[in-house]
Design an enzyme around this catalytic site. Structure first.
Site, mmCIF file in Angstrom:
data_model
loop_
_atom_site.group_PDB
_atom_site.id
_atom_site.type_symbol
_atom_site.label_atom_id
_atom_site.label_comp_id
_atom_site.label_asym_id
_atom_site.label_seq_id
_atom_site.Cartn_x
_atom_site.Cartn_y
_atom_site.Cartn_z
ATOM 1 N N HIS A 49 0.809 -1.220 0.000
ATOM 2 C CA HIS A 49 0.000 0.000 0.000
ATOM 3 C C HIS A 49 0.839 1.265 0.000
ATOM 4 C CE1 HIS A 49 -3.353 -2.646 0.669
ATOM 5 N NE2 HIS A 49 -4.198 -1.633 0.697
ATOM 6 N N SER B 99 -0.220 -0.816 -6.113
ATOM 7 C CA SER B 99 -0.127 -2.030 -6.917
ATOM 8 C C SER B 99 0.628 -1.768 -8.217
ATOM 9 C CB SER B 99 -1.523 -2.559 -7.239
ATOM 10 O OG SER B 99 -2.225 -2.906 -6.068
ATOM 11 N N LYS C 30 -14.123 -8.583 -9.267
ATOM 12 C CA LYS C 30 -13.218 -9.396 -10.090
ATOM 13 C C LYS C 30 -12.588 -10.517 -9.261
ATOM 14 C CE LYS C 30 -9.998 -8.590 -13.884
ATOM 15 N NZ LYS C 30 -9.285 -7.566 -14.639
ATOM 16 N N ASP C 31 -12.175 -10.191 -8.040
ATOM 17 C CA ASP C 31 -11.614 -11.210 -7.153
ATOM 18 C C ASP C 31 -12.667 -12.242 -6.763
ATOM 19 O OD1 ASP C 31 -9.060 -10.161 -7.153
ATOM 20 O OD2 ASP C 31 -9.432 -8.866 -5.413
ATOM 21 N N GLU D 182 6.808 -33.877 -1.418
ATOM 22 C CA GLU D 182 5.592 -33.457 -2.105
ATOM 23 C C GLU D 182 5.953 -32.807 -3.440
ATOM 24 O OE1 GLU D 182 2.793 -34.592 -1.361
ATOM 25 O OE2 GLU D 182 1.778 -33.469 0.210
#
Length: 441
Positions: free
Chosen positions: A219, A223, A247-248, A291
């Site tokens: 912040h 972004s 959108k998210d 894994e």
């Protein structure tokens, strides 16, 4: 990030006004994910994966806390307690499968998030701290995932713990004492299982704390975006809510469809068959593998088969494996190109899509394959290219590359160039005297 056009939080309800005065939590949330946080208007769906990573972390913490209520970190009963969760606890099967497949989903999301940052130059100034904190999160995830893999105490859990902790014995002088200190003994047993369980429970909360720092650091400069161009005016941004929350939300819906498909139809697809057998120190599995999300680095570890002068091959493999991750910390200074986004870097783009991505996939395939030819030789070639890409190719490319023409602003990148349009600053007072519009006669 502070913009003069960002909306200020003005609570309307008396209760919210009182709360905002005493504890400005509503203001904090509003400025973090509301209309008080302007974001570039051209973010694509690759920018969804930060939110998805946060969702995966919450999912792992919630399911992990409930599973911990029924799990017994004791070598004599750990495997049986896992079976008890699966067979006797109400919805225990779903919780365990959700946790196990949630770890894989978490790494998938984070890997896409990392490769988005690599391609669009999100590690470049002024966002170096965001990237560095992200690498710390990734290292904590790897440690947490390894310790969680040990807890079911199946064959692959036991032998995976033995092999991975055995890597520390390659360190000269202090290696063997360090391995015994980590395990609490000479081999994985009750002491190791208790320690791994304790740390596996604790580290997700440490990850959550670093995630908060990660978001805080985000912040400050704001972004990044696909063009790599900084925000110049109000027209370059939109409020985070409702544009990107919607959108998210769509991205989260798609993610949940894929995740639930794995959870309900293919819950054991990513598990190793040997881990459904109780741990037996007297029976070594034919092929010990971690894994799947560790396979590229496991391939680098196994790529060293001969001593190098006075350095044992095992130590070289351990150093190379950790260096493959730690070099991410130096990436902001290895790439010196003034252009951030790979979208405008033609030479960088070729090496990224046809060099780095296939190389990582090949390393992953070799890491999950037996330690035999031709996989070892392929791992050696792929490992050499991996380090060559970051330490040699990337610095050279960033120095000699001629970037493609870039748009003047984010708005131009979205809407196209319009010679008749005038980019209006936040206020008329910001206009220089020569640019002040003259009213028509």
């Amino acid at each position: 990030m502070s913009f003069p056009w960002a909306q200020e939080y003005q609570p309307k309800q008396p209760l919210m006004r009182w709360l905002d005065e005493k504890l400005p939590l509503p203001r904090f949330v509003y400025n973090a994910i509301g209309a008080g946080y302007p974001v570039p208007r051209n973010l694509n769906y690759f920018w969804n994966f930060g939110v998805l990573a946060g969702f995966c972390l919450v999912l792992q913490i919630v399911t992990g806390i409930i599973l911990a209520m029924h799990y017994a970190p004791n070598a004599q009963v750990a495997f049986d307690s896992t079976e008890h969760i699966m067979r006797d606890v109400n919805w225990g099967w779903m919780l365990r499968y959700a946790h196990a497949n949630g770890a894989s989903a978490f790494f998938v999301v984070v890997y896409i998030h990392i490769f988005r940052g690599l391609y669009f130059g999100s590690y470049k100034a002024p966002r170096e701290m965001i990237w560095l904190l992200g690498v710390v999160i990734y290292l904590l995830m790897m440690a947490t995932g390894f310790m969680g893999y040990v807890l079911p105490w199946g064959q692959m859990s036991f032998w995976g713990a033995k092999v991975i902790t055995g890597l520390f014995s390659a360190i000269p002088l202090i290696g063997t004492p360090l391995q015994e200190w980590l395990l609490g003994g000479f081999a994985p047993d009750n002491a190791a299982l208790n320690r791994f369980f304790s740390l596996h429970f604790l580290l997700p909360f440490v990850i959550a704390a670093v995630v908060i720092l990660h978001i805080w650091a985000l912040h400050i400069p704001g972004s990044s975006n696909p063009t790599g161009i900084e925000v110049k005016s109000e027209s370059d941004t939109v409020p985070f809510h409702p544009y990107y929350t919607a959108k998210d939300g769509f991205g989260l819906g798609v993610f949940l469809i894929l995740y639930c498909t794995m959870l309900f139809f293919l819950p054991n697809a990513l598990g190793h068959p040997d881990n459904y057998i109780p741990a037996n120190p007297l029976s070594t599995p034919a092929h010990i593998v971690p894994e799947w999300y560790y396979w590229p680095f496991y391939a680098i570890l196994r790529a060293f088969t001969s001593d190098f002068f006075f350095i044992p091959a095992k130590l070289m493999g351990v150093l190379a494996m950790f260096s493959a991750i730690l070099l991410f910390f130096f990436l902001p200074w290895l790439d010196t190109s003034p252009v951030r986004s790979g979208k405008y870097r033609p030479l960088f783009r070729k090496f990224f899509w046809f060099g780095l991505i296939p190389d990582v996939l090949i390393l992953g395939y070799c890491g999950g394959s037996p330690a035999a030819e031709p996989y070892v030789m392929i791992s050696q070639i792929a490992a050499a290219y991996y380090f060559l890409h970051f330490l040699v190719i990337l610095p050279i490319v960033s120095s000699i590359e001629r970037p493609e023409p870039m748009p003047f602003s984010i708005t131009e990148a979205v809407l196209g160039k319009d010679d008749k349009a005038v980019l209006v600053p936040a206020s008329a007072g910001d206009l220089p005297p020569a640019a002040t519009p003259v009213p028509a006669a």
